[in-house]
Design a protein around this motif. Structure first.
Motif, PDB file in Angstrom:
ATOM      1  N   TYR A 136       0.786  -1.402  -0.166  1.00  0.00           N
ATOM      2  CA  TYR A 136      -0.021   0.147   0.094  1.00  0.00           C
ATOM      3  C   TYR A 136       0.727   1.265   0.038  1.00  0.00           C
ATOM      4  N   GLY A 137       0.315   2.148  -0.414  1.00  0.00           N
ATOM      5  CA  GLY A 137       1.028   3.518  -0.869  1.00  0.00           C
ATOM      6  C   GLY A 137       0.902   4.691   0.282  1.00  0.00           C
ATOM      7  N   THR A 138       0.068   4.526   1.227  1.00  0.00           N
ATOM      8  CA  THR A 138      -0.241   5.587   1.985  1.00  0.00           C
ATOM      9  C   THR A 138       0.011   5.160   3.554  1.00  0.00           C
ATOM     10  N   LYS A 139       0.344   6.128   4.424  1.00  0.00           N
ATOM     11  CA  LYS A 139       0.687   5.701   5.981  1.00  0.00           C
ATOM     12  C   LYS A 139      -0.649   4.955   6.284  1.00  0.00           C
ATOM     13  N   GLU A 140      -1.896   5.680   6.356  1.00  0.00           N
ATOM     14  CA  GLU A 140      -3.111   4.993   6.792  1.00  0.00           C
ATOM     15  C   GLU A 140      -3.386   3.900   6.314  1.00  0.00           C
ATOM     16  N   GLU A 141      -3.269   3.504   4.980  1.00  0.00           N
ATOM     17  CA  GLU A 141      -3.355   2.232   4.526  1.00  0.00           C
ATOM     18  C   GLU A 141      -2.298   1.049   5.343  1.00  0.00           C
ATOM     19  N   ILE A 142      -1.020   1.740   5.429  1.00  0.00           N
ATOM     20  CA  ILE A 142      -0.154   0.615   5.809  1.00  0.00           C
ATOM     21  C   ILE A 142      -0.416   0.071   7.274  1.00  0.00           C
ATOM     22  N   LEU A 143      -0.752   1.394   7.932  1.00  0.00           N
ATOM     23  CA  LEU A 143      -0.962   1.093   9.446  1.00  0.00           C
ATOM     24  C   LEU A 143      -2.396   0.256   9.723  1.00  0.00           C
ATOM     25  N   LEU A 144      -3.417   0.715   8.760  1.00  0.00           N
ATOM     26  CA  LEU A 144      -4.649  -0.223   9.061  1.00  0.00           C
ATOM     27  C   LEU A 144      -4.455  -1.803   8.599  1.00  0.00           C
ATOM     28  N   HIS A 145      -3.657  -1.944   7.567  1.00  0.00           N
ATOM     29  CA  HIS A 145      -3.170  -3.371   7.348  1.00  0.00           C
ATOM     30  C   HIS A 145      -2.336  -3.908   8.177  1.00  0.00           C
TER      31      HIS A 145
END
Length: 255
Positions: A79-88
């Protein structure tokens, strides 16, 4: 997956037997797609919905994607965004394949067809996933994929270890004491995060004692848990000693 009672030479038997490693690779390949999404039907049905309040927590966390990528030693994340990385990374289930037992893996060439191979994988459990329901979904999925291969080999699916997800209340007094202790020692306010760790005793303690349980790590993201060069920095070790001392002092003020 088991084929027979002994390993066979591929030059003599290759092309005429149902090789268990081919069955196993097909099974493992069916578990997750190239985007990281688990392909087991129903696996996401009971995952807790993301609230707006929780989403804001991820937005406020300081997290450098490039630094984290370099620490991991990989070229690109899913994933390319901080939020997507942390969520997953923290609040969605994930499936990881860890290895294959029974297959030849040493350097060199060995033209052998193994008689029995064991694939090992894990699924991160998150609120509100049910362990027994997940096990049933996994078994049904693998048995369904296996049956379509029309293989005479034997398939056995087992779960040697299972831990229920655990989620704490970060507004509890214990966490407020921890926040003050970290601020005192490190000079910064801490981020409240989730993490994927197989520590079932945390939930057990909380359930049995009916008291709040808190994880207060003093490691760093690049410590390399379970890897070849696992470490802890001397700075964090020394400051961690101070942190626990201040934390106990803060706890004493609660009573």
């Amino acid at each position: 997956v088991e084929c027979g009672s002994k390993a066979l030479h591929s030059g003599t038997f290759g092309g005429i037997v149902h090789e268990p490693l081919l069955d196993l690779i097909a099974l493992l390949d069916s578990l997750v797609d190239s985007t990281g999404r688990i392909q087991i039907p129903g696996i996401y049905d009971s995952v807790a919905a993301l609230t707006e309040e929780e989403r804001k927590l991820y937005e406020s966390i300081e997290f450098d994607l490039e630094e984290h990528r370099n620490n991991c030693g990989v070229k690109q994340f899913l994933y390319g965004t901080k939020e997507e990385i942390l969520l997953h990374l923290w609040r969605y289930p994930s499936l990881s394949i860890h290895g294959i037992e029974g297959a030849f893996h040493e350097p060199g060439i060995k033209t052998v067809i193994p008689a029995k191979v064991i694939g090992k994988f894990s699924i991160r459990q998150v609120p509100h996933m049910d362990l027994l329901a997940v096990k049933k979904q996994v078994v049904e999925h693998l048995e369904g994929v296996f049956s379509k291969r029309n293989s005479p080999n034997k398939l056995k699916v087992s779960m040697p270890l299972g831990a229920k997800p655990w989620l704490a209340d970060v507004n509890d007094l214990l966490y407020k004491a921890g926040r003050r202790a970290i601020k005192t020692v490190f000079g910064d306010d801490p981020d409240f995060i989730r993490d994927g760790s197989t520590i079932p005793v945390a939930r057990m303690f909380q359930s049995v004692t009916q008291k709040s349980v808190m994880m207060l790590p003093i490691g760093a993201a690049d410590d390399g848990e379970h890897s070849q060069n696992e470490k802890i920095s001397r700075h964090n070790y020394i400051e961690g000693i101070k942190l626990f001392a201040v934390f106990f002092l803060e706890i004493s003020k609660l009573h």
